[in-house]
Enzyme design. Structure first.
Site: not given
Ligand code: AMP
Length: 131
Positions: A30, A88, A93
């Site tokens: 997103i 995060e 993923h």
């Molecule tokens: P990380 O856990 O640090 O690898 O990053 C988590 C990723 O998930 C970030 O790049 C966010 O922008 C993405 N993210 C969080 N919530 C959503 C959502 N609802 N839809 C799509 N991407 C998301």
């Protein structure tokens, strides 16, 4: 409590899907670092990617490879960069982002904030190339 990615896969939270199979799901990030940034997640909720067993991790990478080929065909770029962080969201993923230079894969800079319409267009282009 289900992770945000499990809730997305359950259809409780909207997303821009790219591809899925029995085990894995791919959708647009997103807040992309680059246009066409995709997340590949296992349907099984597991936090740390290196806790995934060897065979499943191999299948996850093979799935990511098919997604990356679609991204490369759909989005002008030099190649698809791959990053794993998970700082995060505690649901394993792989980040796949179209890149032309090293700075395109920088997660500490301001990320892009595309509109839902822009994300829909990008997702459609990548889906069209997914084989
Ligand atoms: P990380 O856990 O640090 O690898 O990053 C988590 C990723 O998930 C970030 O790049 C966010 O922008 C993405 N993210 C969080 N919530 C959503 C959502 N609802 N839809 C799509 N991407 C998301």
């Amino acid at each position: 409590m289900a992770s945000i990615f499990s809730r997305i896969m359950a259809g409780e939270i909207p997303c821009h899907p790219i591809a899925e199979n029995d085990e894995f799901f791919a959708f647009l990030d997103i807040n992309p670092v680059a246009t066409g940034h995709v997340l590949v997640v296992p349907k099984q909720e597991i936090d740390y990617i290196f806790d995934i067993d060897d065979d499943a991790l191999g299948r996850m990478m093979a799935f990511a490879k098919r997604v990356a080929r679609a991204q490369k065909a759909a989005i002008p770029c030099k190649r698809i960069g791959l990053t794993v962080m998970g700082l995060e969201v505690p649901h394993a993923h792989i980040h796949l982002a179209p890149i032309t230079q090293e700075s395109d894969l920088c997660f500490s800079k301001n990320k892009l904030t595309p509109s839902q319409e822009e994300l829909a267009v990008t997702a459609g282009k990548i889906r069209n190339e997914y084989k």
